[in-house]
Design an enzyme around this catalytic site. Structure first.
Site, PDB file in Angstrom:
ATOM      1  N   ASN A  94     -13.604  -1.089 -15.422  1.00  0.00           N
ATOM      2  CA  ASN A  94     -12.768  -0.945 -16.617  1.00  0.00           C
ATOM      3  C   ASN A  94     -11.809  -2.128 -16.626  1.00  0.00           C
ATOM      4  O   ASN A  94     -10.821  -2.144 -15.899  1.00  0.00           O
ATOM      5  CB  ASN A  94     -12.003   0.385 -16.589  1.00  0.00           C
ATOM      6  CG  ASN A  94     -11.192   0.614 -17.850  1.00  0.00           C
ATOM      7  OD1 ASN A  94     -11.129  -0.221 -18.749  1.00  0.00           O
ATOM      8  ND2 ASN A  94     -10.547   1.775 -17.918  1.00  0.00           N
TER       9      ASN A  94
ATOM     10  N   ARG B  80     -16.745   0.473 -19.187  1.00  0.00           N
ATOM     11  CA  ARG B  80     -16.080   1.005 -20.369  1.00  0.00           C
ATOM     12  C   ARG B  80     -15.978  -0.121 -21.394  1.00  0.00           C
ATOM     13  O   ARG B  80     -15.447  -1.194 -21.108  1.00  0.00           O
ATOM     14  CB  ARG B  80     -14.674   1.496 -20.027  1.00  0.00           C
ATOM     15  CG  ARG B  80     -13.943   2.035 -21.258  1.00  0.00           C
ATOM     16  CD  ARG B  80     -12.450   2.146 -21.016  1.00  0.00           C
ATOM     17  NE  ARG B  80     -11.766   2.677 -22.193  1.00  0.00           N
ATOM     18  CZ  ARG B  80     -10.474   2.476 -22.441  1.00  0.00           C
ATOM     19  NH1 ARG B  80      -9.748   1.749 -21.606  1.00  0.00           N
ATOM     20  NH2 ARG B  80      -9.911   2.988 -23.514  1.00  0.00           N
TER      21      ARG B  80
ATOM     22  N   HIS C 283     -10.971   6.549 -27.381  1.00  0.00           N
ATOM     23  CA  HIS C 283     -10.779   7.430 -26.217  1.00  0.00           C
ATOM     24  C   HIS C 283     -11.911   8.451 -26.109  1.00  0.00           C
ATOM     25  O   HIS C 283     -11.750   9.529 -25.534  1.00  0.00           O
ATOM     26  CB  HIS C 283      -9.421   8.161 -26.271  1.00  0.00           C
ATOM     27  CG  HIS C 283      -8.246   7.258 -26.114  1.00  0.00           C
ATOM     28  ND1 HIS C 283      -7.117   7.363 -26.906  1.00  0.00           N
ATOM     29  CD2 HIS C 283      -8.014   6.235 -25.264  1.00  0.00           C
ATOM     30  CE1 HIS C 283      -6.245   6.433 -26.559  1.00  0.00           C
ATOM     31  NE2 HIS C 283      -6.764   5.743 -25.557  1.00  0.00           N
TER      32      HIS C 283
ATOM     33  N   LEU D 283      -2.677  11.466 -24.011  1.00  0.00           N
ATOM     34  CA  LEU D 283      -1.382  10.808 -24.080  1.00  0.00           C
ATOM     35  C   LEU D 283      -1.183   9.910 -22.871  1.00  0.00           C
ATOM     36  O   LEU D 283      -0.930  10.372 -21.763  1.00  0.00           O
ATOM     37  CB  LEU D 283      -0.254  11.850 -24.150  1.00  0.00           C
ATOM     38  CG  LEU D 283      -0.378  12.894 -25.275  1.00  0.00           C
ATOM     39  CD1 LEU D 283       0.780  13.881 -25.209  1.00  0.00           C
ATOM     40  CD2 LEU D 283      -0.446  12.216 -26.634  1.00  0.00           C
ATOM     41  N   GLY D 284      -1.350   8.620 -23.092  1.00  0.00           N
ATOM     42  CA  GLY D 284      -1.130   7.631 -22.055  1.00  0.00           C
ATOM     43  C   GLY D 284      -0.442   6.434 -22.682  1.00  0.00           C
ATOM     44  O   GLY D 284       0.209   6.548 -23.723  1.00  0.00           O
TER      45      GLY D 284
ATOM     46  N   GLY E  53      -1.979   4.121 -24.136  1.00  0.00           N
ATOM     47  CA  GLY E  53      -2.655   4.287 -25.409  1.00  0.00           C
ATOM     48  C   GLY E  53      -2.736   5.789 -25.653  1.00  0.00           C
ATOM     49  O   GLY E  53      -2.971   6.552 -24.722  1.00  0.00           O
TER      50      GLY E  53
ATOM     51  N   ARG F 106       1.997  -0.192 -29.182  1.00  0.00           N
ATOM     52  CA  ARG F 106       1.353  -0.183 -30.501  1.00  0.00           C
ATOM     53  C   ARG F 106       2.106   0.744 -31.446  1.00  0.00           C
ATOM     54  O   ARG F 106       2.576   1.805 -31.038  1.00  0.00           O
ATOM     55  CB  ARG F 106      -0.106   0.269 -30.375  1.00  0.00           C
ATOM     56  CG  ARG F 106      -1.013  -0.798 -29.790  1.00  0.00           C
ATOM     57  CD  ARG F 106      -2.398  -0.233 -29.480  1.00  0.00           C
ATOM     58  NE  ARG F 106      -2.521   0.114 -28.059  1.00  0.00           N
ATOM     59  CZ  ARG F 106      -3.565   0.726 -27.525  1.00  0.00           C
ATOM     60  NH1 ARG F 106      -4.574   1.096 -28.289  1.00  0.00           N
ATOM     61  NH2 ARG F 106      -3.603   0.982 -26.234  1.00  0.00           N
TER      62      ARG F 106
ATOM     63  N   GLY G 297      -2.312  10.015 -18.660  1.00  0.00           N
ATOM     64  CA  GLY G 297      -1.140   9.820 -17.807  1.00  0.00           C
ATOM     65  C   GLY G 297       0.084  10.618 -18.188  1.00  0.00           C
ATOM     66  O   GLY G 297       0.668  11.332 -17.366  1.00  0.00           O
TER      67      GLY G 297
ATOM     68  N   GLU H 104     -12.658   9.547 -17.105  1.00  0.00           N
ATOM     69  CA  GLU H 104     -13.534   8.644 -17.850  1.00  0.00           C
ATOM     70  C   GLU H 104     -14.511   7.931 -16.922  1.00  0.00           C
ATOM     71  O   GLU H 104     -15.666   7.672 -17.307  1.00  0.00           O
ATOM     72  CB  GLU H 104     -12.681   7.628 -18.607  1.00  0.00           C
ATOM     73  CG  GLU H 104     -11.827   8.247 -19.705  1.00  0.00           C
ATOM     74  CD  GLU H 104     -10.619   7.401 -20.053  1.00  0.00           C
ATOM     75  OE1 GLU H 104     -10.552   6.945 -21.203  1.00  0.00           O
ATOM     76  OE2 GLU H 104      -9.751   7.215 -19.175  1.00  0.00           O
TER      77      GLU H 104
END
Length: 399
Positions: free
Chosen positions: A9, A93, A181, A209-210, A212, A241, A328, A381
Site C-alpha cells: 500500500n 491497493r 474505501h 473514519l481515518g 481519509g 481534504r 483509525g 484492507e
C-alpha cells in the site's frame, strides 16, 4: 516451504507492506511494516505477527530513497529473512479502477497504462499506488501482481446513486460518483454477519473514519450509497481534504483570488479539512487534546457533517438497523464515537458508555435496548487484498 503473498500500500512518502502465508483457514499475516519518509529521512521497520521488530534501517536526514529504493530494500529483506516462505504474488491497493475494473485484476503494462488515466481523479493516491507496480514489472516481470481497487465494491450501487445532474455527454465520459474505501467496506461486509446477522441481512451504515474518511450505506451487505463521489475529496471533512464543496466556491477562488487549477487542487487536498479549519493539525488526537477554540471548531464541523450524512444515508436505505465504526479514528476514539452516537439518538441509537469506553476489538457499544445497534469493528484492507490476490493467481495459474 509455504506459499506467501506480499501486500503493498504505497502512499506519497511511504510504502506499507504485509506478508501473508497460507494458513489452514486462508492467508495469515506473518510480517508487516513500512518504509516511511522516502523523500526526506527514510526509515524501514518490519515486525513479526506478535509485534516484535525483526528488521530496521534508517538512511539518515536528507537521503532520498523513493518508492523504487524502498521496494528494492523490501525485496532483499524478504529474501534474506524469510526463506521459509515462497513469494507467489504481490497484491496492491489501487484507489481508482474507474468503470473499467470492477474486480481485482492481474497487472501487466497495458493495465498500468489504463490505470494511469485515473491519476487526475485520485492525485493523492493513484500515482503512488502505481509506482511499486511499475518498479516490480521492471525488476521482477515474472512475479504475478494483482491490483485491488477501492472503487470496485461500490459498483453495486444503483445508477441513480452514481449519477450527477450533468449533460449525458459528460456522464458518458465516466464523470460519475465512484465511491472509495471499498476494500475496507468489503471486509466489514464480510465479517458483519458473524457479529450482527440482523444488520447484515438488513440496513447498515459503515463509518470509515481515518485521515481519509467516508461512509457507506449497506443493504444486505451490498453498497447502495456512499459519501465519496467522483474523487476521494467529496463527502466528509478529512485530515487535509475539505470534503463536499459548493462548485461555486471553486469558481470564486479562480475568478476572484486568481488561483489556478493546481493551487485549487492543493487547497482542496492538502490545506483544508481538520488542518485548514483548526490551523493546528490534521491529526484528530492532537485536536482532541487541544484547548484551542479552533480545534474545537474543526471537531464540531467533523461531527456535524458525519451526522448529516448519517441522515442522508439512512434515507437512501429507507431505514437503519446498525452503524459500524471502523478505521483509525472510528476504532480508537471513544470520545468521537460518543458524540456521534449521541447526535444519532433520533435515528434510534442508544450508546452504552461503558462498552464504548472499553471497546478495543470488535464490540457492540450500544445499549441492549437500542433500536439501532452500534458496533466497533476493526477493518483489514490488507487481508482483503491478500485474499483477492490469492484468488486471481489461482485462476491464472496453468493447470
Amino acid at each position: 516451504m509455504s506459499d506467501a503473498i506480499a501486500v503493498l500500500n504505497a502512499g506519497s512518502s511511504s510504502l506499507k507492506f504485509s506478508l501473508f502465508a497460507e494458513g489452514t483457514n486462508g492467508p495469515v499475516v506473518v510480517v508487516r511494516g513500512q518504509a516511511e519518509g522516502l523523500q526526506t529521512s527514510p526509515r524501514f521497520v518490519a515486525k513479526d505477527a506478535g509485534g516484535a521488530v525483526i528488521g530496521e534501517k534508517a538512511w539518515g536526514d536528507g537521503a532520498v530513497l523513493g518508492h523504487a529504493g524502498a521496494l528494492d530494500h523490501l525485496v532483499a529483506f524478504l529474501r534474506d529473512r524469510l526463506a521459509q516462505h515462497r513469494l507467489v504474488g504481490v497484491g496492491h491497493r489501487v484507489v481508482h479502477g474507474g468503470l473499467e475494473y470492477a474486480q481485482p485484476v492481474r497487472v501487466d503494462a497495458a493495465v498500468v497504462t489504463a490505470l494511469e488515466k485515473y491519476v487526475p481523479l485520485a492525485p493523492l493516491h493513484q500515482p503512488h499506488n502505481l509506482a511499486p507496480i511499475k518498479a516490480l514489472l521492471a525488476r521482477l516481470p515474472q512475479m504475478p501482481q494483482v491490483a485491488c481497487f477501492d472503487t470496485a465494491f461500490h459498483r453495486t450501487q444503483p445508477p441513480v446513486a452514481q449519477a450527477f445532474a450533468l449533460p449525458r455527454s459528460i456522464t458518458e465520459r465516466g464523470v460519475i460518483r465512484y465511491g472509495f474505501h471499498g476494500l475496507s467496506y468489503e471486509y466489514i461486509a464480510g465479517v458483519l454477519p458473524a457479529h450482527d446477522s440482523r444488520a447484515a441481512a438488513g440496513k447498515a451504515i459503515v463509518l470509515h473514519l481515518g485521515n481519509g474518511a467516508s461512509m457507506c450505506a449497506l443493504a444486505s451487505c451490498r453498497s447502495v450509497a456512499s459519501t465519496m463521489g467522483f474523487t476521494a475529496a467529496e463527502g466528509l471533512p478529512m485530515g487535509t481534504r475539505c470534503g463536499t464543496l459548493d462548485p461555486g466556491v471553486v469558481l470564486y477562488l479562480m475568478d476572484e483570488l486568481g488561483m489556478d487549477t493546481r493551487a485549487v487542487e492543493n487547497l482542496i487536498y492538502q490545506q483544508s479539512g481538520l488542518l485548514g479549519v483548526s490551523g493546528i493539525s490534521s491529526d484528530m488526537r492532537t485536536l482532541l487534546a487541544s484547548a484551542d477554540p479552533n480545534a474545537k471548531a474543526a471537531i464540531d464541523l467533523y461531527v456535524y457533517r458525519i451526522c448529516r450524512e448519517l441522515g442522508s444515508l439512512a434515507a437512501a436505505l429507507g431505514g437503519l438497523d446498525a452503524i459500524v465504526f471502523t478505521a483509525g479514528i472510528g476504532e480508537n476514539s471513544a470520545a468521537l464515537r460518543e458524540r456521534i452516537c449521541r447526535d444519532a439518538a433520533w435515528l434510534g441509537v442508544t450508546l452504552d458508555p461503558d462498552a464504548n469506553g472499553r471497546a478495543r476489538e470488535a464490540a457492540r457499544i450500544s445499549a441492549a435496548d437500542s433500536r439501532v445497534a452500534a458496533w466497533v469493528i476493526p477493518t483489514n484492507e490488507e487481508l482483503m487484498i491478500a485474499r483477492h490476490t490469492r484468488a486471481v493467481i489461482a485462476v491464472s495459474r496453468p493447470v
